[in-house]
Scaffold this motif. Structure first.
Motif, PDB file in Angstrom:
ATOM      1  N   THR A   1     -29.310  23.875 -35.745  1.00  0.00           N
ATOM      2  CA  THR A   1     -28.553  23.775 -34.491  1.00  0.00           C
ATOM      3  C   THR A   1     -27.053  23.692 -34.766  1.00  0.00           C
ATOM      4  OG1 THR A   1     -28.885  21.371 -34.456  1.00  0.00           O
ATOM      5  CG2 THR A   1     -30.451  22.718 -33.240  1.00  0.00           C
ATOM      6  N   VAL A   2     -26.280  24.383 -33.929  1.00  0.00           N
ATOM      7  CA  VAL A   2     -24.837  24.549 -34.165  1.00  0.00           C
ATOM      8  C   VAL A   2     -24.028  24.196 -32.923  1.00  0.00           C
ATOM      9  CG1 VAL A   2     -23.039  26.250 -34.672  1.00  0.00           C
ATOM     10  CG2 VAL A   2     -25.240  26.380 -35.861  1.00  0.00           C
ATOM     11  N   LEU A   3     -22.914  23.493 -33.136  1.00  0.00           N
ATOM     12  CA  LEU A   3     -21.909  23.268 -32.104  1.00  0.00           C
ATOM     13  C   LEU A   3     -20.628  23.966 -32.538  1.00  0.00           C
ATOM     14  CD1 LEU A   3     -20.935  21.742 -29.508  1.00  0.00           C
ATOM     15  CD2 LEU A   3     -20.254  19.866 -31.015  1.00  0.00           C
ATOM     16  N   VAL A   4     -20.091  24.840 -31.684  1.00  0.00           N
ATOM     17  CA  VAL A   4     -18.877  25.592 -31.996  1.00  0.00           C
ATOM     18  C   VAL A   4     -17.690  24.932 -31.308  1.00  0.00           C
ATOM     19  CG1 VAL A   4     -17.685  27.806 -31.765  1.00  0.00           C
ATOM     20  CG2 VAL A   4     -20.128  27.757 -32.297  1.00  0.00           C
ATOM     21  N   VAL A   5     -16.659  24.603 -32.104  1.00  0.00           N
ATOM     22  CA  VAL A   5     -15.504  23.874 -31.579  1.00  0.00           C
ATOM     23  C   VAL A   5     -14.227  24.676 -31.812  1.00  0.00           C
ATOM     24  CG1 VAL A   5     -14.198  21.727 -31.659  1.00  0.00           C
ATOM     25  CG2 VAL A   5     -16.655  21.712 -32.170  1.00  0.00           C
TER      26      VAL A   5
ATOM     27  N   ARG B   1     -13.949  31.111 -29.654  1.00  0.00           N
ATOM     28  CA  ARG B   1     -15.287  30.519 -29.529  1.00  0.00           C
ATOM     29  C   ARG B   1     -16.320  31.593 -29.223  1.00  0.00           C
ATOM     30  NH1 ARG B   1     -12.946  26.913 -26.007  1.00  0.00           N
ATOM     31  NH2 ARG B   1     -14.241  27.650 -24.282  1.00  0.00           N
ATOM     32  N   GLU B   2     -15.986  32.464 -28.266  1.00  0.00           N
ATOM     33  CA  GLU B   2     -16.933  33.503 -27.863  1.00  0.00           C
ATOM     34  C   GLU B   2     -17.241  34.460 -29.016  1.00  0.00           C
ATOM     35  OE1 GLU B   2     -15.125  35.300 -24.465  1.00  0.00           O
ATOM     36  OE2 GLU B   2     -15.778  33.723 -23.077  1.00  0.00           O
ATOM     37  N   GLU B   3     -16.219  34.801 -29.793  1.00  0.00           N
ATOM     38  CA  GLU B   3     -16.434  35.703 -30.930  1.00  0.00           C
ATOM     39  C   GLU B   3     -17.355  35.067 -31.959  1.00  0.00           C
ATOM     40  OE1 GLU B   3     -13.986  37.971 -34.523  1.00  0.00           O
ATOM     41  OE2 GLU B   3     -13.031  36.358 -33.386  1.00  0.00           O
ATOM     42  N   LEU B   4     -17.104  33.806 -32.279  1.00  0.00           N
ATOM     43  CA  LEU B   4     -17.907  33.128 -33.284  1.00  0.00           C
ATOM     44  C   LEU B   4     -19.339  32.920 -32.803  1.00  0.00           C
ATOM     45  CD1 LEU B   4     -18.017  31.926 -36.056  1.00  0.00           C
ATOM     46  CD2 LEU B   4     -17.057  29.799 -35.155  1.00  0.00           C
TER      47      LEU B   4
ATOM     48  N   GLU C   1     -20.742  24.263 -27.017  1.00  0.00           N
ATOM     49  CA  GLU C   1     -19.369  24.601 -27.369  1.00  0.00           C
ATOM     50  C   GLU C   1     -18.467  23.454 -26.926  1.00  0.00           C
ATOM     51  OE1 GLU C   1     -18.085  28.456 -25.947  1.00  0.00           O
ATOM     52  OE2 GLU C   1     -20.161  29.169 -25.861  1.00  0.00           O
ATOM     53  N   ALA C   2     -17.348  23.302 -27.619  1.00  0.00           N
ATOM     54  CA  ALA C   2     -16.361  22.292 -27.243  1.00  0.00           C
ATOM     55  C   ALA C   2     -14.978  22.901 -27.384  1.00  0.00           C
ATOM     56  CB  ALA C   2     -16.494  21.044 -28.110  1.00  0.00           C
TER      57      ALA C   2
END
Length: 243
Positions: free
Chosen positions: A6-10, A17-20, A35-36
């Motif tokens: 599980t991943v949280l993108v900050v 963020r959208e690209e990653l 996302e944060a």
């Protein structure tokens, strides 16, 4: 099949963020659960969602990524950290926070692939299914026939235009599967990606020959051709090959 990571993108920049997130969703082993857009939100969502990994930007207003990394290390469940930033200058300090990796914008496919590989090793979990349920043959459709290949006989796989070619000890087969699809099917066996277009059975590797600019050429047992090893994969390849 393994438990998903599980991943949280900050990142305070929405497009980054959208690209990653888009790139990470290409990997079935990963599940982006949130996302944060700020450091403060990152700490709060880490506490709430308890992700396995934070993909963390560094340059953010008020609370930057390094401060976030320091804060989440105080939590009961400490996530792995991957710094994802446009600035290379923070690398030394970032690794003091025990970061798994440090990737630079604009993100490259090979770079992301290496990071995911490191995360899989770091967070390796037991298979969700018994090993006996892993298929023992790779099915390749040819015209109206289906040929079943023994993975142990496959020497390497490569992408040639729109076709993926599978080379075994006897001949070369073609499939419409992408290289990534073949790589996933061969995941339980001893295959390693040496280049964005090449996948090799490590059991056949005989010699690694220096080429130029940090790249290498790979020689396989019983084959005359040499395969190019991208410099981005050399270090991990050697880890897989050497005692």
């Amino acid at each position: 099949m393994r438990k998903r990571i599980t991943v949280l993108v900050v990142d305070d920049e929405r497009f980054s963020r959208e690209e990653l997130v888009f790139l990470l969703k290409e990997y079935e082993i990963l599940e982006v659960i949130g996302e944060a857009e700020s450091g403060e939100a990152a700490v709060m969502k880490t506490l709430q969602l308890q992700p396995d990994v934070l993909f963390l930007d560094i340059e953010m207003p008020k609370m930057d990524g390094l401060e976030v990394a320091k804060s989440v290390h105080e939590l009961k469940k400490v996530p792995e950290i991957v710094f994802a930033t446009a600035y290379p200058d923070f690398a030394v300090e970032a690794f003091r926070h025990e970061a798994v990796d440090y990737i630079l914008k604009p993100f490259e496919e090979e770079q992301i692939n290496q990071t995911v590989t490191r995360l899989e090793r770091r967070l390796r979990t037991e298979p969700m299914v018994e090993k006996s349920s892993v298929p023992s043959k790779l099915a390749v459709e040819e015209e109206e026939e289906i040929t079943y290949l023994n993975p142990a006989d496959i020497m390497y796989v490569f992408r040639d235009g729109r076709v993926t070619k599978i080379v075994d000890q006897m001949r070369t087969y073609e499939t419409k599967w992408s290289l990534k699809e073949v790589e996933k099917r061969l995941e339980p066996f001893s295959f390693f990606r040496i280049h964005k277009s090449y996948l090799v059975n490590l059991q056949y590797v005989e010699r690694l020959v220096p080429w130029f600019n940090g790249a290498f050429q790979l020689e396989l047992r019983g084959r005359k051709e040499q395969l190019s090893v991208s410099r981005n994969y050399v270090k991990e390849l050697r880890k897989h090959l050497e005692l």
